[in-house]
Design a protein around this motif. Structure first.
Motif, mmCIF file in Angstrom:
data_model
loop_
_atom_site.group_PDB
_atom_site.id
_atom_site.type_symbol
_atom_site.label_atom_id
_atom_site.label_comp_id
_atom_site.label_asym_id
_atom_site.label_seq_id
_atom_site.Cartn_x
_atom_site.Cartn_y
_atom_site.Cartn_z
ATOM 1 N N GLN A 176 -8.519 4.029 0.596
ATOM 2 C CA GLN A 176 -8.424 4.137 2.052
ATOM 3 C C GLN A 176 -8.180 5.579 2.492
ATOM 4 O O GLN A 176 -7.541 6.345 1.783
ATOM 5 C CB GLN A 176 -7.278 3.271 2.552
ATOM 6 C CG GLN A 176 -7.333 1.893 1.959
ATOM 7 C CD GLN A 176 -7.017 0.843 2.993
ATOM 8 O OE1 GLN A 176 -7.429 0.910 4.148
ATOM 9 N NE2 GLN A 176 -6.247 -0.135 2.570
ATOM 10 N N ILE A 177 -8.671 5.888 3.672
ATOM 11 C CA ILE A 177 -8.457 7.223 4.236
ATOM 12 C C ILE A 177 -7.804 7.095 5.610
ATOM 13 O O ILE A 177 -8.283 6.348 6.463
ATOM 14 C CB ILE A 177 -9.792 8.001 4.390
ATOM 15 C CG1 ILE A 177 -10.550 8.124 3.049
ATOM 16 C CG2 ILE A 177 -9.540 9.378 5.011
ATOM 17 C CD1 ILE A 177 -9.989 9.098 2.053
ATOM 18 N N SER A 178 -6.718 7.846 5.788
ATOM 19 C CA SER A 178 -6.038 7.868 7.079
ATOM 20 C C SER A 178 -6.068 9.290 7.633
ATOM 21 O O SER A 178 -5.915 10.254 6.879
ATOM 22 C CB SER A 178 -4.580 7.415 6.893
ATOM 23 O OG SER A 178 -3.888 7.477 8.118
ATOM 24 N N VAL A 179 -6.283 9.418 8.940
ATOM 25 C CA VAL A 179 -6.233 10.744 9.561
ATOM 26 C C VAL A 179 -4.828 10.933 10.148
ATOM 27 O O VAL A 179 -4.467 10.294 11.136
ATOM 28 C CB VAL A 179 -7.308 10.916 10.644
ATOM 29 C CG1 VAL A 179 -7.225 12.315 11.231
ATOM 30 C CG2 VAL A 179 -8.696 10.660 10.077
ATOM 31 N N ASP A 180 -4.054 11.815 9.482
ATOM 32 C CA ASP A 180 -2.646 12.043 9.811
ATOM 33 C C ASP A 180 -2.530 12.946 11.048
ATOM 34 O O ASP A 180 -3.439 13.716 11.344
ATOM 35 C CB ASP A 180 -1.980 12.739 8.613
ATOM 36 C CG ASP A 180 -0.480 12.586 8.581
ATOM 37 O OD1 ASP A 180 0.096 11.992 9.513
ATOM 38 O OD2 ASP A 180 0.133 13.066 7.608
ATOM 39 N N ASP A 181 -1.400 12.833 11.725
ATOM 40 C CA ASP A 181 -1.096 13.695 12.882
ATOM 41 C C ASP A 181 -2.225 13.682 13.899
ATOM 42 O O ASP A 181 -2.537 14.712 14.508
ATOM 43 C CB ASP A 181 -0.815 15.133 12.425
ATOM 44 C CG ASP A 181 0.303 15.196 11.392
ATOM 45 O OD1 ASP A 181 1.176 14.307 11.421
ATOM 46 O OD2 ASP A 181 0.281 16.113 10.556
ATOM 47 N N PHE A 182 -2.817 12.520 14.089
ATOM 48 C CA PHE A 182 -3.991 12.429 14.944
ATOM 49 C C PHE A 182 -3.674 12.865 16.366
ATOM 50 O O PHE A 182 -2.677 12.465 16.947
ATOM 51 C CB PHE A 182 -4.539 10.995 14.975
ATOM 52 C CG PHE A 182 -5.841 10.873 15.715
ATOM 53 C CD1 PHE A 182 -7.037 11.187 15.093
ATOM 54 C CD2 PHE A 182 -5.868 10.482 17.052
ATOM 55 C CE1 PHE A 182 -8.243 11.101 15.771
ATOM 56 C CE2 PHE A 182 -7.070 10.405 17.741
ATOM 57 C CZ PHE A 182 -8.255 10.705 17.097
ATOM 58 N N GLY A 183 -4.564 13.696 16.904
ATOM 59 C CA GLY A 183 -4.423 14.139 18.286
ATOM 60 C C GLY A 183 -3.803 15.512 18.440
ATOM 61 O O GLY A 183 -3.734 16.048 19.530
ATOM 62 N N THR A 184 -3.356 16.105 17.317
ATOM 63 C CA THR A 184 -2.691 17.403 17.423
ATOM 64 C C THR A 184 -3.643 18.573 17.225
ATOM 65 O O THR A 184 -3.396 19.670 17.673
ATOM 66 C CB THR A 184 -1.551 17.551 16.395
ATOM 67 O OG1 THR A 184 -2.096 17.275 15.100
ATOM 68 C CG2 THR A 184 -0.424 16.596 16.695
ATOM 69 N N LEU A 206 -4.349 2.221 -2.416
ATOM 70 C CA LEU A 206 -4.006 3.636 -2.267
ATOM 71 C C LEU A 206 -4.656 4.160 -0.995
ATOM 72 O O LEU A 206 -5.837 3.942 -0.743
ATOM 73 C CB LEU A 206 -4.509 4.443 -3.476
ATOM 74 C CG LEU A 206 -4.223 5.946 -3.424
ATOM 75 C CD1 LEU A 206 -2.729 6.234 -3.562
ATOM 76 C CD2 LEU A 206 -4.987 6.682 -4.532
ATOM 77 N N CYS A 207 -3.857 4.852 -0.191
ATOM 78 C CA CYS A 207 -4.376 5.446 1.040
ATOM 79 C C CYS A 207 -4.137 6.945 0.978
ATOM 80 O O CYS A 207 -3.036 7.391 0.657
ATOM 81 C CB CYS A 207 -3.665 4.832 2.247
ATOM 82 S SG CYS A 207 -4.190 5.543 3.820
ATOM 83 N N ILE A 246 0.850 -1.193 0.000
ATOM 84 C CA ILE A 246 0.000 0.000 0.000
ATOM 85 C C ILE A 246 0.888 1.246 0.000
ATOM 86 O O ILE A 246 1.948 1.233 0.619
ATOM 87 C CB ILE A 246 -0.900 -0.007 1.263
ATOM 88 C CG1 ILE A 246 -1.947 -1.116 1.141
ATOM 89 C CG2 ILE A 246 -1.560 1.352 1.497
ATOM 90 C CD1 ILE A 246 -2.809 -1.290 2.376
ATOM 91 N N ILE A 247 0.473 2.274 -0.713
ATOM 92 C CA ILE A 247 1.175 3.553 -0.593
ATOM 93 C C ILE A 247 0.220 4.614 -0.052
ATOM 94 O O ILE A 247 -0.915 4.743 -0.506
ATOM 95 C CB ILE A 247 1.821 3.999 -1.924
ATOM 96 C CG1 ILE A 247 3.026 3.079 -2.247
ATOM 97 C CG2 ILE A 247 2.294 5.452 -1.842
ATOM 98 C CD1 ILE A 247 3.795 3.450 -3.506
ATOM 99 N N SER A 248 0.702 5.337 0.955
ATOM 100 C CA SER A 248 -0.053 6.447 1.535
ATOM 101 C C SER A 248 0.449 7.756 0.955
ATOM 102 O O SER A 248 1.658 7.996 0.920
ATOM 103 C CB SER A 248 0.133 6.482 3.054
ATOM 104 O OG SER A 248 -0.448 5.351 3.646
ATOM 105 N N VAL A 249 -0.485 8.586 0.531
ATOM 106 C CA VAL A 249 -0.145 9.861 -0.085
ATOM 107 C C VAL A 249 -0.766 10.990 0.742
ATOM 108 O O VAL A 249 -1.959 10.953 1.054
ATOM 109 C CB VAL A 249 -0.693 9.916 -1.535
ATOM 110 C CG1 VAL A 249 -0.341 11.243 -2.191
ATOM 111 C CG2 VAL A 249 -0.146 8.758 -2.368
ATOM 112 N N ASN A 250 0.054 11.953 1.101
ATOM 113 C CA ASN A 250 -0.460 13.113 1.845
ATOM 114 C C ASN A 250 -1.252 14.024 0.916
ATOM 115 O O ASN A 250 -0.773 14.395 -0.159
ATOM 116 C CB ASN A 250 0.697 13.909 2.454
ATOM 117 C CG ASN A 250 1.411 13.135 3.538
ATOM 118 O OD1 ASN A 250 0.898 12.991 4.647
ATOM 119 N ND2 ASN A 250 2.577 12.600 3.214
#
Ligand code: C2E
Ligand code: MG
Ligand code: MG
Ligand code: MG
Length: 284
Positions: A176-184, A147-148, A114-118
């Motif tokens: 796929q969806i990822s929530v980056d920098d979670f908690g900031t 793809l994430c 899988i590749i995650s892209v910002n």
């Protein structure tokens, strides 16, 4: 112009960028020229299973290889690209490169990679984004679930019809969806139950504090439990020590990335890195 051919000009460059609008336009022009001249490049940082040490994927991280300044890190130019709109063409290039890389990995027998892209906020709401992603996935015959897209909490939290529509659209396609920098950010957890998010990525700052106080361990535990209860996967970023990894494993974290395994790797060195990768921690 103010661009000098010494290394120290990078600080010069960034400070000026914020202050003078003349330089701002000059740099914007250089960014656009840089894209035409193929000066951007993607580095890939491995994402590793905390359970068995397998490589599960990579995060794509952009750099600007400026002929005079050298390698410019994204924190220097992404905010500017975001404010001028240059992030849109640059982001398209990043998506294409990442999907090309996915095709290459899959063709080399790593079908599950899988590749995650910002994806920056402005890019996320741009009208062409769904088309660009779908078209490129089709063009390179890459399955959408490989793809994430990494979005930040500020995007996820927005009570914006377009954002919700878009998340639903990507989710229906299997992306796929990822929530980056979670908690900031202002973590209003409510979006996690409403939106089709697959993963949360625990911010590096929490990981940094892990070995320093028990409270941060409790915080990380809470995030991991939250993810588990909502049926989301969880990944930790910025893991630098075995001690941090050990705590994360005990807390039930599934995946991680960080300097402990590798810094982001230039695209052309990725195969070599994978061939030599063997993480002794999991061999005990
Ligand atoms: P991010 O998405 O949170 O990426 C993680 C950053 O942490 C990366 O910095 C990575 O190199 C760095 N990192 C990874 N492991 C460690 C570690 O163990 N210790 C430490 N100290 N740092 C670690 P990088 O590549 O400089 O990127 C910085 C930020 O720039 C990214 O944060 C992301 O927000 C943005 N960015 C990078 N590439 C792209 C891109 O292609 N598109 C967009 N829109 N933004 C990007
Ligand atoms: Mg990221
Ligand atoms: Mg991050
Ligand atoms: Mg970050």
């Amino acid at each position: 112009g103010k661009m000098k051919s010494s290394r120290s000009s990078l600080t010069y460059f960034t400070e000026d960028m914020k202050e003078s609008s003349r330089d701002f336009f000059e740099i914007e022009m250089n960014l656009r020229k840089g894209l035409e001249l193929n000066q951007f490049t993607l580095y890939y940082q491995p994402q590793i299973s905390a359970v068995n040490g397998q490589i599960e994927g990579f995060e794509a991280l952009v750099r600007w290889n400026h002929p005079e300044i050298g390698l410019v890190p994204p924190n220097v130019f992404i905010p500017l690209a975001e404010s001028t709109g240059f992030i849109v063409p640059l982001g398209e290039w990043i998506i294409k490169e990442s999907i090309k890389k996915l095709q290459e990995l899959h063709h080399n027998g790593m079908e599950e990679m899988i590749i995650s892209v910002n994806i920056s906020p402005r890019q996320f709401i741009h009208e062409n984004l769904p088309h660009v992603i779908e078209h490129t996935l089709e063009q390179y015959e890459v399955s959408p679930d490989k793809l994430c897209l990494e979005i930040t909490e500020s995007v996820a939290m927005e009570e914006n019809k377009l954002v919700i529509e878009r998340l639903n659209l990507f989710s229906e396609k299997g992306i796929q969806i990822s929530v980056d920098d979670f908690g900031t950010g202002f973590s209003a957890f409510v979006y996690l139950q409403e939106y089709p998010v697959n993963e949360i990525k625990i911010d590096r700052e929490f990981i940094r504090l892990l070995t320093q106080n028990k409270k941060s361990e409790a915080l990380v535990k809470t995030i991991i439990d939250l993810a588990e209860n909502l049926d989301l996967s969880v990944i930790a970023e910025g893991v630098e020590t075995k001690e941090q990894l050990s705590i994360l494993r005990d807390l039930g974290c599934q995946r991680f990335q960080g300097y402990l395994i590798s810094k982001p790797i230039p695209s052309e060195e990725l195969n070599m890195w994978m061939n030599s990768f063997e993480f002794s921690y999991f061999k005990q």
